[in-house]
Design a protein around this motif. Structure first.
Motif, PDB file in Angstrom:
ATOM      1  N   LEU A  83       0.925  -1.138   0.147  1.00 40.12           N
ATOM      2  CA  LEU A  83       0.080  -0.247  -0.081  1.00 40.12           C
ATOM      3  C   LEU A  83       0.941   1.095   0.090  1.00 40.12           C
ATOM      4  O   LEU A  83       1.659   1.528   0.955  1.00 40.12           O
ATOM      5  N   LEU A  84       0.718   2.228  -0.959  1.00 37.94           N
ATOM      6  CA  LEU A  84       1.392   3.261  -0.998  1.00 37.94           C
ATOM      7  C   LEU A  84       0.602   4.477  -1.258  1.00 37.94           C
ATOM      8  O   LEU A  84      -0.919   4.284  -1.323  1.00 37.94           O
ATOM      9  N   THR A  85       1.232   5.737  -0.923  1.00 34.11           N
ATOM     10  CA  THR A  85       0.265   7.032  -1.165  1.00 34.11           C
ATOM     11  C   THR A  85       0.972   7.912  -2.078  1.00 34.11           C
ATOM     12  O   THR A  85       2.141   7.920  -2.684  1.00 34.11           O
ATOM     13  N   GLN A  86       0.137   8.664  -2.748  1.00 35.42           N
ATOM     14  CA  GLN A  86       0.307   9.556  -3.728  1.00 35.42           C
ATOM     15  C   GLN A  86       0.340  11.089  -2.974  1.00 35.42           C
ATOM     16  O   GLN A  86      -0.487  11.439  -2.357  1.00 35.42           O
ATOM     17  N   ARG A  87       1.492  11.999  -2.839  1.00 34.73           N
ATOM     18  CA  ARG A  87       1.490  13.198  -2.114  1.00 34.73           C
ATOM     19  C   ARG A  87       0.812  14.035  -2.932  1.00 34.73           C
ATOM     20  O   ARG A  87       0.727  14.199  -4.248  1.00 34.73           O
ATOM     21  N   THR A  88       0.081  15.048  -2.071  1.00 31.67           N
ATOM     22  CA  THR A  88      -0.437  16.247  -2.817  1.00 31.67           C
ATOM     23  C   THR A  88       0.706  17.331  -3.261  1.00 31.67           C
ATOM     24  O   THR A  88       1.771  17.021  -2.958  1.00 31.67           O
ATOM     25  N   GLU A  89       0.226  17.895  -4.533  1.00 29.50           N
ATOM     26  CA  GLU A  89       1.348  18.951  -5.198  1.00 29.50           C
ATOM     27  C   GLU A  89       1.705  19.968  -4.389  1.00 29.50           C
ATOM     28  O   GLU A  89       2.692  20.774  -4.742  1.00 29.50           O
ATOM     29  N   HIS A  90       0.792  20.413  -3.415  1.00 31.60           N
ATOM     30  CA  HIS A  90       1.278  21.739  -2.802  1.00 31.60           C
ATOM     31  C   HIS A  90       2.148  21.767  -1.585  1.00 31.60           C
ATOM     32  O   HIS A  90       2.540  22.586  -1.094  1.00 31.60           O
ATOM     33  N   LEU A  91       2.679  20.182  -1.228  1.00 32.75           N
ATOM     34  CA  LEU A  91       3.353  20.354   0.002  1.00 32.75           C
ATOM     35  C   LEU A  91       4.789  20.603  -0.301  1.00 32.75           C
ATOM     36  O   LEU A  91       5.350  20.926  -1.226  1.00 32.75           O
ATOM     37  N   LEU A  92       5.434  21.100   0.811  1.00 33.94           N
ATOM     38  CA  LEU A  92       6.623  21.607   0.655  1.00 33.94           C
ATOM     39  C   LEU A  92       7.659  20.672   0.422  1.00 33.94           C
ATOM     40  O   LEU A  92       8.893  20.953  -0.404  1.00 33.94           O
ATOM     41  N   ASN A  93       7.610  19.619   1.026  1.00 37.32           N
ATOM     42  CA  ASN A  93       8.539  18.617   0.722  1.00 37.32           C
ATOM     43  C   ASN A  93       8.182  17.407   0.098  1.00 37.32           C
ATOM     44  O   ASN A  93       6.960  16.857   0.312  1.00 37.32           O
ATOM     45  N   HIS A  94       8.641  17.208  -0.990  1.00 39.14           N
ATOM     46  CA  HIS A  94       8.497  16.104  -1.839  1.00 39.14           C
ATOM     47  C   HIS A  94       7.065  16.056  -2.501  1.00 39.14           C
ATOM     48  O   HIS A  94       6.200  15.080  -2.453  1.00 39.14           O
ATOM     49  N   PRO A  95       6.504  17.030  -2.992  1.00 39.39           N
ATOM     50  CA  PRO A  95       5.212  17.174  -3.561  1.00 39.39           C
ATOM     51  C   PRO A  95       5.071  16.259  -4.668  1.00 39.39           C
ATOM     52  O   PRO A  95       5.617  16.056  -5.683  1.00 39.39           O
ATOM     53  N   GLY A  96       3.874  15.578  -4.644  1.00 38.54           N
ATOM     54  CA  GLY A  96       3.346  14.946  -5.650  1.00 38.54           C
ATOM     55  C   GLY A  96       4.000  13.456  -5.958  1.00 38.54           C
ATOM     56  O   GLY A  96       3.708  12.834  -6.713  1.00 38.54           O
ATOM     57  N   GLN A  97       4.879  13.219  -5.135  1.00 39.64           N
ATOM     58  CA  GLN A  97       5.810  12.088  -5.210  1.00 39.64           C
ATOM     59  C   GLN A  97       5.007  10.643  -4.352  1.00 39.64           C
ATOM     60  O   GLN A  97       3.996  11.128  -3.799  1.00 39.64           O
ATOM     61  N   ILE A  98       5.323   9.761  -4.862  1.00 42.72           N
ATOM     62  CA  ILE A  98       4.979   8.365  -4.201  1.00 42.72           C
ATOM     63  C   ILE A  98       5.534   8.060  -2.883  1.00 42.72           C
ATOM     64  O   ILE A  98       6.748   8.103  -3.068  1.00 42.72           O
ATOM     65  N   SER A  99       4.738   7.709  -1.898  1.00 38.67           N
ATOM     66  CA  SER A  99       5.562   7.301  -0.563  1.00 38.67           C
ATOM     67  C   SER A  99       4.985   6.538   0.282  1.00 38.67           C
ATOM     68  O   SER A  99       3.717   5.963  -0.118  1.00 38.67           O
ATOM     69  N   PHE A 100       5.499   6.023   1.234  1.00 34.96           N
ATOM     70  CA  PHE A 100       4.694   5.267   2.241  1.00 34.96           C
ATOM     71  C   PHE A 100       4.285   6.325   3.396  1.00 34.96           C
ATOM     72  O   PHE A 100       4.592   7.192   3.535  1.00 34.96           O
ATOM     73  N   PRO A 101       3.206   5.607   4.169  1.00 36.44           N
ATOM     74  CA  PRO A 101       2.672   6.635   5.296  1.00 36.44           C
ATOM     75  C   PRO A 101       3.666   6.660   6.251  1.00 36.44           C
ATOM     76  O   PRO A 101       4.418   5.650   6.553  1.00 36.44           O
ATOM     77  N   GLY A 102       3.905   7.958   6.918  1.00 36.38           N
ATOM     78  CA  GLY A 102       5.112   8.005   7.601  1.00 36.38           C
ATOM     79  C   GLY A 102       5.495   9.603   7.823  1.00 36.38           C
ATOM     80  O   GLY A 102       4.773  10.507   7.457  1.00 36.38           O
ATOM     81  N   GLY A 103       6.471   9.996   8.637  1.00 34.01           N
ATOM     82  CA  GLY A 103       6.834  11.279   8.893  1.00 34.01           C
ATOM     83  C   GLY A 103       7.662  11.591  10.049  1.00 34.01           C
ATOM     84  O   GLY A 103       8.127  10.244  10.675  1.00 34.01           O
ATOM     85  N   ARG A 104       8.082  12.552  10.553  1.00 31.12           N
ATOM     86  CA  ARG A 104       9.158  12.623  11.614  1.00 31.12           C
ATOM     87  C   ARG A 104       8.518  12.196  12.865  1.00 31.12           C
ATOM     88  O   ARG A 104       7.236  11.998  13.192  1.00 31.12           O
ATOM     89  N   SER A 105       9.402  11.795  13.888  1.00 32.36           N
ATOM     90  CA  SER A 105       9.008  11.291  15.178  1.00 32.36           C
ATOM     91  C   SER A 105       8.745  12.608  15.901  1.00 32.36           C
ATOM     92  O   SER A 105       9.210  13.565  15.916  1.00 32.36           O
ATOM     93  N   GLU A 106       7.681  12.439  16.860  1.00 28.72           N
ATOM     94  CA  GLU A 106       7.362  13.269  17.870  1.00 28.72           C
ATOM     95  C   GLU A 106       7.478  12.864  19.213  1.00 28.72           C
ATOM     96  O   GLU A 106       8.072  11.678  19.587  1.00 28.72           O
ATOM     97  N   ALA A 107       7.707  13.784  20.011  1.00 33.66           N
ATOM     98  CA  ALA A 107       8.184  13.568  21.627  1.00 33.66           C
ATOM     99  C   ALA A 107       7.213  12.528  22.242  1.00 33.66           C
ATOM    100  O   ALA A 107       7.728  11.872  23.091  1.00 33.66           O
ATOM    101  N   GLU A 108       6.022  12.572  21.807  1.00 37.01           N
ATOM    102  CA  GLU A 108       5.095  11.525  22.535  1.00 37.01           C
ATOM    103  C   GLU A 108       5.213  10.102  21.922  1.00 37.01           C
ATOM    104  O   GLU A 108       4.530   9.175  22.379  1.00 37.01           O
ATOM    105  N   ASP A 109       5.634   9.894  20.609  1.00 41.20           N
ATOM    106  CA  ASP A 109       5.932   8.593  20.309  1.00 41.20           C
ATOM    107  C   ASP A 109       7.004   7.699  20.986  1.00 41.20           C
ATOM    108  O   ASP A 109       7.883   8.098  21.565  1.00 41.20           O
ATOM    109  N   ALA A 110       6.374   6.577  21.314  1.00 42.14           N
ATOM    110  CA  ALA A 110       7.229   5.538  22.210  1.00 42.14           C
ATOM    111  C   ALA A 110       8.269   4.838  21.474  1.00 42.14           C
ATOM    112  O   ALA A 110       9.386   4.514  22.032  1.00 42.14           O
ATOM    113  N   GLY A 111       8.543   5.218  19.971  1.00 40.61           N
ATOM    114  CA  GLY A 111       9.624   4.655  19.188  1.00 40.61           C
ATOM    115  C   GLY A 111       9.057   4.797  17.630  1.00 40.61           C
ATOM    116  O   GLY A 111       7.867   5.323  17.508  1.00 40.61           O
TER     117      GLY A 111
END
Length: 219
Positions: A74-102
């Protein structure tokens, strides 16, 4: 605004790889925890030295959907207006947040936020090699089995579309091609997996190639 959809397989066949043997291989070949010694990245694919820089932790979910006709990714297509990697195909994901256990928590949280994939459908089965991106992220790819029957709810700001690629296509080395472009006057190579009218490239393609290498018969 959230767009509602149900995930569906986008064509292709999985003949010869849909048995329990492949699923068992996935469970046994993948790392049980992120391994700092196993580090790939955009630099490695391009054949360049690893840049020494402060990296931002991130994680992606590599969802393998257990379709009756054969597993798919399962993959996603990013929207064209995003600052990072607009329109690219990617996995769901992103930067870690302080509340994440890992990294697992990061990947599952991001999948819920981006595409509405509920955790109850997801079984984490291992990790691919850590991946350093040219944009300064240290990404942990978290591989998971996803039971069918889920409904996706896309974050329309970030995700234009979600779709599936047969795992058989991903594992076929004949589909792993190379592309290149000039960056700061230097040629940079990257992996490309052209699937139907999709252009899967960059870090996402490299992680899929890493998955294929780990699952290659006889290794």
């Amino acid at each position: 605004m959230i767009a509602e959809m149900t995930a569906d397989t986008n064509g292709g066949t999985n003949a010869g790889i849909s048995g329990s043997g492949l699923l068992a291989r996935i469970r046994t070949r993948l790392a049980l925890a992120p391994d700092p010694a196993s580090l790939g990245g955009d630099h490695a694919v391009a054949g360049l030295p690893r840049p020494e820089r402060v990296l931002t932790p991130a994680a992606v979910l590599v969802p393998i959907v257990l379709r009756a006709e054969g597993p798919s990714v399962l993959l996603t297509q990013r929207t064209e207006h995003l600052l990072n990697h607009p329109g690219q195909i990617s996995f769901p994901g992103g930067r870690s947040e302080a509340e994440d256990a890992g990294p697992v928590d990061t990947a599952l949280r991001e999948a819920e936020e981006e595409i509405g994939l509920a955790r109850r459908h997801v079984e984490v089965v291992g990790f691919l090699d850590l991946y350093q991106t040219v944009t300064g992220f240290l990404v942990t790819p978290v591989v998971a089995f996803v039971e069918p029957g889920f409904a996706l709810s896309l974050d329309a700001f970030e995700v234009a579309e979600a779709f599936e690629v047969p795992l058989a296509f991903v594992l076929d080395a004949g589909n792993h091609t190379r592309g290149s472009r000039l960056v700061d006057g230097r040629e940079r190579q990257f992996y490309v997996l052209p699937y139907q009218d999709r252009y899967i490239w960059g870090a996402t393609a490299a992680m899929l190639v890493n998955l294929a290498h780990k699952l290659a018969p006889g290794d």
